[in-house]
Design a protein around this motif. Structure first.
Motif, PDB file in Angstrom:
ATOM      1  N   ASP A 275     -49.504 -63.098 -58.332  1.00 52.24           N
ATOM      2  CA  ASP A 275     -50.672 -62.249 -57.551  1.00 52.24           C
ATOM      3  C   ASP A 275     -51.931 -62.074 -58.462  1.00 52.24           C
ATOM      4  N   PHE A 276     -52.965 -63.097 -58.472  1.00 53.04           N
ATOM      5  CA  PHE A 276     -53.892 -62.912 -59.449  1.00 53.04           C
ATOM      6  C   PHE A 276     -54.717 -61.666 -59.136  1.00 53.04           C
ATOM      7  N   ASN A 277     -54.568 -60.670 -59.701  1.00 53.69           N
ATOM      8  CA  ASN A 277     -55.214 -59.491 -59.341  1.00 53.69           C
ATOM      9  C   ASN A 277     -56.086 -58.785 -60.683  1.00 53.69           C
ATOM     10  N   ILE A 278     -57.473 -58.366 -60.271  1.00 53.21           N
ATOM     11  CA  ILE A 278     -58.224 -58.036 -61.357  1.00 53.21           C
ATOM     12  C   ILE A 278     -57.715 -56.677 -61.952  1.00 53.21           C
ATOM     13  N   ALA A 279     -56.965 -55.919 -61.342  1.00 55.38           N
ATOM     14  CA  ALA A 279     -56.533 -54.820 -61.836  1.00 55.38           C
ATOM     15  C   ALA A 279     -55.414 -55.040 -62.957  1.00 55.38           C
ATOM     16  N   ASP A 280     -54.660 -56.231 -62.761  1.00 58.07           N
ATOM     17  CA  ASP A 280     -53.441 -56.574 -63.678  1.00 58.07           C
ATOM     18  C   ASP A 280     -54.040 -57.077 -64.946  1.00 58.07           C
ATOM     19  N   LEU A 281     -55.413 -57.508 -64.750  1.00 53.80           N
ATOM     20  CA  LEU A 281     -55.944 -58.301 -66.115  1.00 53.80           C
ATOM     21  C   LEU A 281     -56.636 -57.249 -66.895  1.00 53.80           C
ATOM     22  N   THR A 282     -57.069 -56.071 -66.449  1.00 55.46           N
ATOM     23  CA  THR A 282     -57.941 -55.084 -66.993  1.00 55.46           C
ATOM     24  C   THR A 282     -57.188 -54.338 -67.930  1.00 55.46           C
ATOM     25  N   ASP A 283     -57.846 -54.527 -69.225  1.00 60.94           N
ATOM     26  CA  ASP A 283     -57.203 -53.696 -70.387  1.00 60.94           C
ATOM     27  C   ASP A 283     -57.745 -52.246 -70.158  1.00 60.94           C
ATOM     28  N   ARG A 284     -59.014 -52.000 -69.787  1.00 58.01           N
ATOM     29  CA  ARG A 284     -59.501 -50.807 -69.888  1.00 58.01           C
ATOM     30  C   ARG A 284     -60.984 -50.810 -69.163  1.00 58.01           C
ATOM     31  N   ILE A 285     -61.668 -49.865 -68.465  1.00 56.45           N
ATOM     32  CA  ILE A 285     -62.816 -49.697 -67.948  1.00 56.45           C
ATOM     33  C   ILE A 285     -63.531 -48.933 -68.873  1.00 56.45           C
ATOM     34  N   LEU A 286     -64.684 -49.045 -69.530  1.00 58.78           N
ATOM     35  CA  LEU A 286     -65.455 -48.270 -70.495  1.00 58.78           C
ATOM     36  C   LEU A 286     -66.491 -47.701 -69.425  1.00 58.78           C
ATOM     37  N   LEU A 287     -66.760 -46.226 -69.575  1.00 57.58           N
ATOM     38  CA  LEU A 287     -67.782 -45.644 -68.981  1.00 57.58           C
ATOM     39  C   LEU A 287     -68.965 -45.674 -70.035  1.00 57.58           C
ATOM     40  N   GLY A 288     -70.318 -45.739 -69.692  1.00 58.67           N
ATOM     41  CA  GLY A 288     -71.469 -46.045 -70.528  1.00 58.67           C
ATOM     42  C   GLY A 288     -71.683 -44.618 -71.230  1.00 58.67           C
ATOM     43  N   PRO A 289     -72.243 -44.652 -72.434  1.00 63.68           N
ATOM     44  CA  PRO A 289     -72.593 -43.390 -73.038  1.00 63.68           C
ATOM     45  C   PRO A 289     -73.514 -42.603 -72.567  1.00 63.68           C
ATOM     46  N   SER A 290     -74.329 -43.089 -71.537  1.00 66.29           N
ATOM     47  CA  SER A 290     -75.249 -41.989 -70.831  1.00 66.29           C
ATOM     48  C   SER A 290     -74.432 -41.308 -69.596  1.00 66.29           C
ATOM     49  N   ILE A 291     -73.511 -41.876 -69.277  1.00 66.72           N
ATOM     50  CA  ILE A 291     -72.675 -40.804 -67.998  1.00 66.72           C
ATOM     51  C   ILE A 291     -71.317 -40.621 -68.465  1.00 66.72           C
ATOM     52  N   SER A 292     -71.030 -40.560 -69.934  1.00 65.50           N
ATOM     53  CA  SER A 292     -69.826 -40.289 -70.398  1.00 65.50           C
ATOM     54  C   SER A 292     -69.364 -38.762 -70.404  1.00 65.50           C
ATOM     55  N   SER A 293     -68.601 -38.387 -69.572  1.00 65.76           N
ATOM     56  CA  SER A 293     -68.209 -36.943 -69.422  1.00 65.76           C
ATOM     57  C   SER A 293     -66.941 -36.879 -68.804  1.00 65.76           C
ATOM     58  N   GLU A 294     -66.111 -35.665 -68.700  1.00 66.63           N
ATOM     59  CA  GLU A 294     -65.018 -35.695 -68.175  1.00 66.63           C
ATOM     60  C   GLU A 294     -64.996 -35.864 -66.736  1.00 66.63           C
ATOM     61  N   LEU A 295     -66.141 -35.101 -66.161  1.00 68.79           N
ATOM     62  CA  LEU A 295     -66.393 -35.261 -64.755  1.00 68.79           C
ATOM     63  C   LEU A 295     -66.533 -36.639 -64.272  1.00 68.79           C
ATOM     64  N   SER A 296     -67.344 -37.508 -65.065  1.00 65.90           N
ATOM     65  CA  SER A 296     -67.226 -38.877 -64.587  1.00 65.90           C
ATOM     66  C   SER A 296     -66.173 -39.792 -64.691  1.00 65.90           C
ATOM     67  N   VAL A 297     -65.257 -39.396 -65.640  1.00 69.56           N
ATOM     68  CA  VAL A 297     -63.832 -39.803 -65.743  1.00 69.56           C
ATOM     69  C   VAL A 297     -63.026 -39.467 -64.597  1.00 69.56           C
ATOM     70  N   HIS A 298     -63.116 -38.207 -64.215  1.00 70.15           N
ATOM     71  CA  HIS A 298     -62.470 -37.668 -62.964  1.00 70.15           C
ATOM     72  C   HIS A 298     -62.671 -38.442 -61.736  1.00 70.15           C
ATOM     73  N   SER A 299     -64.065 -38.668 -61.794  1.00 68.51           N
ATOM     74  CA  SER A 299     -64.766 -39.144 -60.361  1.00 68.51           C
ATOM     75  C   SER A 299     -64.266 -40.567 -60.319  1.00 68.51           C
ATOM     76  N   PHE A 300     -64.143 -41.497 -61.398  1.00 64.28           N
ATOM     77  CA  PHE A 300     -63.846 -42.749 -61.341  1.00 64.28           C
ATOM     78  C   PHE A 300     -62.295 -42.827 -60.894  1.00 64.28           C
ATOM     79  N   ARG A 301     -61.486 -41.859 -61.718  1.00 64.33           N
ATOM     80  CA  ARG A 301     -59.981 -41.988 -61.037  1.00 64.33           C
ATOM     81  C   ARG A 301     -60.096 -41.932 -59.784  1.00 64.33           C
TER      82      ARG A 301
END
Length: 320
Positions: A270-296
């Motif tokens: 089951d070749f799924n992009i989520a399985d292959l993902t080590d991490r997703i980095l949010l860019g420094p211009s939008i890095s905030s706890e609010l952005s992280v929670h929104s992504f989640r």
């Protein structure tokens, strides 16, 4: 034919065959926009772009055009052929291949660019954020390539980009012309032999052009996933040929749907992009706890729970 191996050895003896069957399995980061990350995850597909529509177009055209012009103008090659008529026949064979590629296959040559990512790097590269990550407002999808099996006989290659100056690349072409001229002297002067010379030189020139870039970009530590339609005689990837509408118009794309690809190639059950993902980095211009929670929240609502705990925020103090 019997001389093909000799021609290939002459032209490909410096080729890094790990592009076809890579032994290194680094983390690779793809810097892009938030909307593209969302599409990659939601559709479980990777988008490969045509380099002629990217900022890499000069690299591809430089390599191909310089190599072609040098071949056509080479006095060494002409002298090795033994007569103007034989040299003309060789150039005609090459031009036929070159024009077929330009007219039929160039539009369906695709690359996907990554930056080699250190496992201890929690922030990403500022130059990559500026150049490819929406000036710090995008995201980077970090893929763990150790989770991908090597599959033979598919028209994909992946490997490191080689960085060189313009004069270095010209010197490489000249060196290959010299070696090829020495070989042509020894080869039978037949139509079939010269068709092989022309075809193999074209293939080597294309690989050189696709995996070479000006050394000014060396800090990008780029790797490329490459598809060339001419190398896909079974049309395995034809169902993935597509397009996207951009601010610059309609661009050709190869939208590699991973679930369908895995069934055809036995990469993973089951070749799924989520399985292959080590991490997703949010860019420094939008890095905030609010952005992280929104992504989640986005991943929870789209049933991608595996990614919820893989979100990271770059801490580089950069604001455009």
């Amino acid at each position: 034919m019997e001389y093909d191996d000799l021609i290939r050895e002459t032209l490909w003896n410096d080729y890094d065959d790990s592009k076809d069957y890579p032994h290194q399995r680094p983390l690779l980061a793809h810097y892009t926009s938030i909307s593209t990350i969302e599409k990659i995850i939601s559709n479980n597909e990777l988008w490969l772009s045509n380099p002629l529509f990217m900022n890499d177009w000069e690299e591809l055209r430089f390599g191909m055009n310089t190599g072609a012009d040098s071949f056509r103008a080479s006095r060494l090659i002409a002298n090795a052929c033994g007569s103007p008529a034989i040299f003309s026949s060789l150039i005609q064979a090459f031009d036929k291949i070159f024009h077929r590629f330009a007219n039929d296959h160039a539009i369906d040559t695709y690359i996907l660019c990554f930056s080699e990512h250190d496992s201890t790097d929690a922030d990403g590269l500022l130059s990559m954020w500026r150049g490819y990550g929406e000036i710090g407002s995008g995201a980077a999808l970090v893929i763990d390539t150790s989770k991908i099996n090597v599959v033979e006989d598919i028209p994909l290659s992946i490997g490191k980009v080689h960085y060189a100056t313009q004069s270095d690349r010209i010197s490489w072409i000249e060196k290959k012309m010299n070696a090829l001229a020495d070989l042509i002297i020894k080869l039978p002067k037949s139509e079939k032999v010269f068709e092989s010379v022309a075809q193999i030189w074209f293939e080597r020139l294309l690989a050189f052009s696709l995996f070479t870039k000006h050394r000014g970009f060396s800090e990008e530590r780029e790797w490329r996933l490459v598809y060339v339609k001419e190398n896909d005689p079974e049309f395995i990837f034809s169902p993935f040929l597509s397009y996207s509408i951009t601010s610059q118009g309609v661009h050709p794309k190869l939208k590699l749907r991973l679930s369908e690809f895995s069934k055809a190639s036995d990469l993973l059950p089951d070749f799924n992009i989520a399985d292959l993902t080590d991490r997703i980095l949010l860019g420094p211009s939008i890095s905030s706890e609010l952005s992280v929670h929104s992504f989640r929240r986005m991943f929870r609502l789209t049933s991608h729970d595996l990614l919820v705990d893989k979100i990271r925020a770059s801490t580089i103090p950069f604001r455009p």
